[in-house]
Design a protein around this motif. Structure first.
Motif, PDB file in Angstrom:
ATOM      1  N   GLN A 153       0.969  -1.623  -0.030  1.00 45.64           N
ATOM      2  CA  GLN A 153      -0.155  -0.100  -0.138  1.00 45.64           C
ATOM      3  C   GLN A 153       0.778   1.259   0.184  1.00 45.64           C
ATOM      4  N   ALA A 154       1.695   1.033   0.428  1.00 43.73           N
ATOM      5  CA  ALA A 154       2.921   2.537   0.922  1.00 43.73           C
ATOM      6  C   ALA A 154       3.247   2.670  -0.760  1.00 43.73           C
ATOM      7  N   ALA A 155       3.684   1.464  -1.495  1.00 34.39           N
ATOM      8  CA  ALA A 155       4.557   1.584  -2.202  1.00 34.39           C
ATOM      9  C   ALA A 155       3.532   2.106  -3.603  1.00 34.39           C
ATOM     10  N   GLU A 156       2.331   1.673  -3.652  1.00 40.60           N
ATOM     11  CA  GLU A 156       1.397   2.197  -4.567  1.00 40.60           C
ATOM     12  C   GLU A 156       1.226   3.824  -3.801  1.00 40.60           C
ATOM     13  N   LEU A 157       0.944   4.952  -2.823  1.00 40.42           N
ATOM     14  CA  LEU A 157       0.437   5.316  -2.241  1.00 40.42           C
ATOM     15  C   LEU A 157       1.987   6.467  -2.773  1.00 40.42           C
ATOM     16  N   SER A 158       2.970   6.069  -2.749  1.00 42.59           N
ATOM     17  CA  SER A 158       4.271   6.753  -3.146  1.00 42.59           C
ATOM     18  C   SER A 158       4.706   6.355  -4.873  1.00 42.59           C
ATOM     19  N   ASP A 159       4.071   5.854  -4.816  1.00 47.19           N
ATOM     20  CA  ASP A 159       4.528   5.867  -6.811  1.00 47.19           C
ATOM     21  C   ASP A 159       6.421   4.807  -7.008  1.00 47.19           C
ATOM     22  N   MET A 160       6.234   4.126  -6.322  1.00 46.10           N
ATOM     23  CA  MET A 160       7.180   3.789  -6.172  1.00 46.10           C
ATOM     24  C   MET A 160       7.313   2.213  -5.668  1.00 46.10           C
ATOM     25  N   VAL A 200      11.103  12.103  -0.822  1.00 47.34           N
ATOM     26  CA  VAL A 200      12.571  11.125  -1.368  1.00 47.34           C
ATOM     27  C   VAL A 200      12.909  11.221  -3.650  1.00 47.34           C
ATOM     28  N   ALA A 201      11.489  10.925  -3.785  1.00 51.44           N
ATOM     29  CA  ALA A 201      11.601  10.829  -5.165  1.00 51.44           C
ATOM     30  C   ALA A 201      11.819  12.159  -5.990  1.00 51.44           C
ATOM     31  N   ARG A 202      10.751  13.306  -4.755  1.00 49.92           N
ATOM     32  CA  ARG A 202      11.187  14.625  -5.531  1.00 49.92           C
ATOM     33  C   ARG A 202      12.302  15.574  -5.339  1.00 49.92           C
ATOM     34  N   LEU A 203      13.108  15.449  -4.233  1.00 50.26           N
ATOM     35  CA  LEU A 203      14.833  14.950  -3.928  1.00 50.26           C
ATOM     36  C   LEU A 203      15.296  14.321  -5.276  1.00 50.26           C
ATOM     37  N   SER A 204      15.184  12.496  -5.266  1.00 49.11           N
ATOM     38  CA  SER A 204      15.888  11.949  -5.865  1.00 49.11           C
ATOM     39  C   SER A 204      15.781  12.782  -7.394  1.00 49.11           C
TER      40      SER A 204
END
Length: 141
Positions: free
Chosen positions: A17-24, A61-65
């Protein structure tokens, strides 16, 4: 908060669920946990449980990456942002305590501004002596 209440730090999301919500990908979340970038809480069975705050951190994290920061740079940014939030909460707590303390004192003081702009503490009910001075202010040219 009472029993049964949730907030943004309550661990409720499984890794999928967390992976889906964070698109990772879930494997990315496992890697971030291993390196200490975003570490979810664990259940008694040792499975990861992510909070809404964790998901927000993963998105950050995704945004900064995407902006080109290294994982170590991202870790430092997250640490500093978390520290700022902690300090802001502490300042609010201290402001409330100070306000409560000042309001609870019957002898609380009143403050006034002096002629030179200084703060002057006065007893409640006292008056400032007025000065006949004239102060001329000339801005620097």
């Amino acid at each position: 908060m009472g029993a049964g209440q949730m907030d943004r730090y309550t661990p409720v999301f499984a890794i999928t669920q967390a992976a889906e919500l964070s698109d990772m990908h879930p494997q990315t979340l496992r890697q971030y946990d291993r390196i200490g970038l975003v570490s979810p809480q664990r259940t008694s069975g040792n499975t990861r449980r992510y909070s809404l705050h964790d998901v927000e951190q993963l998105r950050e994290v995704a945004r900064l990456s995407a902006e080109g920061l290294s994982l170590e740079g991202i870790r430092r940014v997250l640490q500093l942002e978390n520290r700022v939030r902690e300090l802001q909460a502490r300042v609010r707590e201290l402001e409330r305590a100070l306000s409560d303390e000042l309001l609870s004192r019957p002898e609380r003081r009143v403050f006034a501004a002096g002629a030179a702009g200084e703060v002057i503490s006065m007893r409640r009910g006292a008056r400032m002596r007025r000065s006949a001075e004239v102060v001329v202010w000339r801005p620097e040219l």
